[in-house]
Design an enzyme around this catalytic site. Sequence first.
Site, PDB file in Angstrom:
ATOM      1  N   ASP A 196      38.828  40.487  38.832  1.00  0.00           N
ATOM      2  CA  ASP A 196      39.097  41.768  39.487  1.00  0.00           C
ATOM      3  C   ASP A 196      39.793  41.546  40.829  1.00  0.00           C
ATOM      4  O   ASP A 196      39.567  40.523  41.486  1.00  0.00           O
ATOM      5  CB  ASP A 196      37.757  42.504  39.696  1.00  0.00           C
ATOM      6  CG  ASP A 196      37.954  43.997  39.941  1.00  0.00           C
ATOM      7  OD1 ASP A 196      39.099  44.480  39.851  1.00  0.00           O
ATOM      8  OD2 ASP A 196      36.954  44.672  40.241  1.00  0.00           O
ATOM      9  N   GLY A 197      40.608  42.510  41.224  1.00  0.00           N
ATOM     10  CA  GLY A 197      41.185  42.482  42.573  1.00  0.00           C
ATOM     11  C   GLY A 197      42.655  42.133  42.648  1.00  0.00           C
ATOM     12  O   GLY A 197      43.179  41.912  43.746  1.00  0.00           O
ATOM     13  N   ARG A 256      44.298  44.937  44.712  1.00  0.00           N
ATOM     14  CA  ARG A 256      43.967  44.875  46.155  1.00  0.00           C
ATOM     15  C   ARG A 256      44.619  43.661  46.814  1.00  0.00           C
ATOM     16  O   ARG A 256      45.041  43.713  47.959  1.00  0.00           O
ATOM     17  CB  ARG A 256      42.435  44.845  46.338  1.00  0.00           C
ATOM     18  CG  ARG A 256      41.832  46.233  46.308  1.00  0.00           C
ATOM     19  CD  ARG A 256      40.353  46.196  46.089  1.00  0.00           C
ATOM     20  NE  ARG A 256      40.025  45.912  44.690  1.00  0.00           N
ATOM     21  CZ  ARG A 256      38.798  45.669  44.248  1.00  0.00           C
ATOM     22  NH1 ARG A 256      37.787  45.660  45.097  1.00  0.00           N
ATOM     23  NH2 ARG A 256      38.574  45.454  42.974  1.00  0.00           N
ATOM     24  N   ARG A 288      51.688  46.149  42.641  1.00  0.00           N
ATOM     25  CA  ARG A 288      50.531  45.735  41.826  1.00  0.00           C
ATOM     26  C   ARG A 288      50.921  44.689  40.783  1.00  0.00           C
ATOM     27  O   ARG A 288      50.157  43.768  40.499  1.00  0.00           O
ATOM     28  CB  ARG A 288      49.931  46.956  41.116  1.00  0.00           C
ATOM     29  CG  ARG A 288      49.234  47.941  42.043  1.00  0.00           C
ATOM     30  CD  ARG A 288      48.666  49.125  41.253  1.00  0.00           C
ATOM     31  NE  ARG A 288      47.691  48.708  40.260  1.00  0.00           N
ATOM     32  CZ  ARG A 288      46.414  48.410  40.535  1.00  0.00           C
ATOM     33  NH1 ARG A 288      45.963  48.498  41.764  1.00  0.00           N
ATOM     34  NH2 ARG A 288      45.593  48.043  39.578  1.00  0.00           N
ATOM     35  N   ASN A 328      41.301  50.153  30.055  1.00  0.00           N
ATOM     36  CA  ASN A 328      42.501  49.908  30.873  1.00  0.00           C
ATOM     37  C   ASN A 328      43.749  50.636  30.367  1.00  0.00           C
ATOM     38  O   ASN A 328      44.746  50.735  31.089  1.00  0.00           O
ATOM     39  CB  ASN A 328      42.802  48.406  30.989  1.00  0.00           C
ATOM     40  CG  ASN A 328      41.862  47.660  31.909  1.00  0.00           C
ATOM     41  OD1 ASN A 328      41.564  46.482  31.706  1.00  0.00           O
ATOM     42  ND2 ASN A 328      41.367  48.334  32.950  1.00  0.00           N
ATOM     43  N   TRP A 329      43.704  51.175  29.135  1.00  0.00           N
ATOM     44  CA  TRP A 329      44.858  51.954  28.632  1.00  0.00           C
ATOM     45  C   TRP A 329      45.064  53.205  29.468  1.00  0.00           C
ATOM     46  O   TRP A 329      46.130  53.827  29.397  1.00  0.00           O
ATOM     47  CB  TRP A 329      44.660  52.351  27.160  1.00  0.00           C
ATOM     48  CG  TRP A 329      44.558  51.176  26.225  1.00  0.00           C
ATOM     49  CD1 TRP A 329      43.431  50.708  25.628  1.00  0.00           C
ATOM     50  CD2 TRP A 329      45.622  50.327  25.780  1.00  0.00           C
ATOM     51  NE1 TRP A 329      43.720  49.612  24.845  1.00  0.00           N
ATOM     52  CE2 TRP A 329      45.051  49.369  24.917  1.00  0.00           C
ATOM     53  CE3 TRP A 329      47.005  50.281  26.029  1.00  0.00           C
ATOM     54  CZ2 TRP A 329      45.811  48.371  24.304  1.00  0.00           C
ATOM     55  CZ3 TRP A 329      47.761  49.283  25.419  1.00  0.00           C
ATOM     56  CH2 TRP A 329      47.160  48.358  24.570  1.00  0.00           C
ATOM     57  N   ARG A 345      29.532  45.629  39.285  1.00  0.00           N
ATOM     58  CA  ARG A 345      29.470  46.356  38.007  1.00  0.00           C
ATOM     59  C   ARG A 345      29.697  45.402  36.848  1.00  0.00           C
ATOM     60  O   ARG A 345      30.377  44.399  36.994  1.00  0.00           O
ATOM     61  CB  ARG A 345      30.611  47.395  37.942  1.00  0.00           C
ATOM     62  CG  ARG A 345      30.451  48.615  38.739  1.00  0.00           C
ATOM     63  CD  ARG A 345      31.549  49.616  38.358  1.00  0.00           C
ATOM     64  NE  ARG A 345      32.862  49.163  38.795  1.00  0.00           N
ATOM     65  CZ  ARG A 345      33.348  49.327  40.027  1.00  0.00           C
ATOM     66  NH1 ARG A 345      32.624  49.906  40.950  1.00  0.00           N
ATOM     67  NH2 ARG A 345      34.560  48.903  40.334  1.00  0.00           N
TER      68      ARG A 345
HETATM   69  C1  FPP Z   1      41.852  43.594  37.588  1.00  0.00           C
HETATM   70  O1  FPP Z   1      42.648  43.781  38.708  1.00  0.00           O
HETATM   71  C2  FPP Z   1      42.486  42.807  36.582  1.00  0.00           C
HETATM   72  C3  FPP Z   1      42.928  43.285  35.367  1.00  0.00           C
HETATM   73  C4  FPP Z   1      43.094  44.655  34.924  1.00  0.00           C
HETATM   74  C5  FPP Z   1      43.242  42.319  34.358  1.00  0.00           C
HETATM   75  C6  FPP Z   1      44.487  41.606  34.666  1.00  0.00           C
HETATM   76  C7  FPP Z   1      44.275  40.173  34.507  1.00  0.00           C
HETATM   77  C8  FPP Z   1      45.257  39.312  34.657  1.00  0.00           C
HETATM   78  C9  FPP Z   1      46.643  39.674  34.962  1.00  0.00           C
HETATM   79  C10 FPP Z   1      45.038  37.918  34.363  1.00  0.00           C
HETATM   80  C11 FPP Z   1      45.400  37.793  32.911  1.00  0.00           C
HETATM   81  C12 FPP Z   1      45.429  36.458  32.444  1.00  0.00           C
HETATM   82  C13 FPP Z   1      46.445  35.906  31.782  1.00  0.00           C
HETATM   83  C14 FPP Z   1      46.331  34.478  31.366  1.00  0.00           C
HETATM   84  C15 FPP Z   1      47.698  36.598  31.442  1.00  0.00           C
HETATM   85  P1  FPP Z   1      42.815  45.288  39.164  1.00  0.00           P
HETATM   86  O2  FPP Z   1      44.186  45.709  38.774  1.00  0.00           O
HETATM   87  O3  FPP Z   1      41.715  46.113  38.599  1.00  0.00           O
HETATM   88  O4  FPP Z   1      42.656  45.128  40.728  1.00  0.00           O
HETATM   89  P2  FPP Z   1      42.155  46.253  41.745  1.00  0.00           P
HETATM   90  O5  FPP Z   1      40.756  46.629  41.335  1.00  0.00           O
HETATM   91  O6  FPP Z   1      42.192  45.545  43.062  1.00  0.00           O
HETATM   92  O7  FPP Z   1      43.132  47.390  41.653  1.00  0.00           O
END
Ligand code: FPP
Length: 254
Positions: free
Chosen positions: A31-32, A35, A44, A79-80, A205
């Site tokens: 996560d993150g 941010r 992003r 996430n969709w 969470r």
């Molecule tokens: C959370 O960050 C992360 C995700 C939604 C998943 C994304 C994961 C990656 C890009 C790594 C994937 C791995 C490979 C090998 C391709 P967030 O967008 O929720 O961050 P935020 O909470 O700070 O907005």
Amino acid sequence: MIDTTHKLQQAASRLGIKLEQMPRHLAMIMDGNGRWAKAKGLARAEGHCEGAKAAENIALYCARLGMQSLTLYSFSVENWKRPQDEVEGLMALYEEYLMSMRPMLMRENVRLVHMGRRQGLPEGVISELDRTMDLTRDNTGMIFAFALNYGGRTEIVDAVRHLAQKCLAGELEVDEIDEACFGRHLYSAVMPDPDLLIRTANEMRVSNFMLWQISYSEFYVTDKYWPDFGEEDLDKALVAYAQRDRRYGALSQT
Ligand code: FPP
């Protein structure tokens, strides 16, 4: 090839802990990324790109440590709901990484498995997933579970459907369904339950991740954003995990 127990023993000694204090299955909620990008004034998408590099690096590090199983929560069924351009960017990233990680996976004897629903994923992602899973199928080292289009509740529903179909077909008796049988019908059937669940970016969470399997996992949260999470951070988490007194509802042994 050095066997995984020997590698794990070496890693444990370096960290000053016992072999049995090392997790067999490490699961991570990355996560993150957003941010991290925001703090640097970047888009992003840049955060996700750096996040993907961090994920590959951690997978490589875990394989070299001799970890038996690693699960990375890469994209949830929820996430969709993100904006279309972010989802498309992420899917392109998964496709690229599933392809570009192959030499590393082969070199390190890692087997890639998918956790999640195939239905709904773009063709390109499915085909790279399949190619990488086929190529690494006989690798005997770490199992690297890529949770993509994954939901803990969805996984439980899929397992229930599968069990119900078997009962209707006369292949299974209702009374044969117990916890072990149920576990064999989850996406994670090839792995033990996670011993340690790490979440980055200081969120407390579970976010619909491995709901059945984490019933007795130890939880470790760090304030590091995922793109900044590296080998030293993982070492710190492993040392913290080794101090935990896992009682599974019983009394302490010490
Ligand atoms: C959370 O960050 C992360 C995700 C939604 C998943 C994304 C994961 C990656 C890009 C790594 C994937 C791995 C490979 C090998 C391709 P967030 O967008 O929720 O961050 P935020 O909470 O700070 O907005």
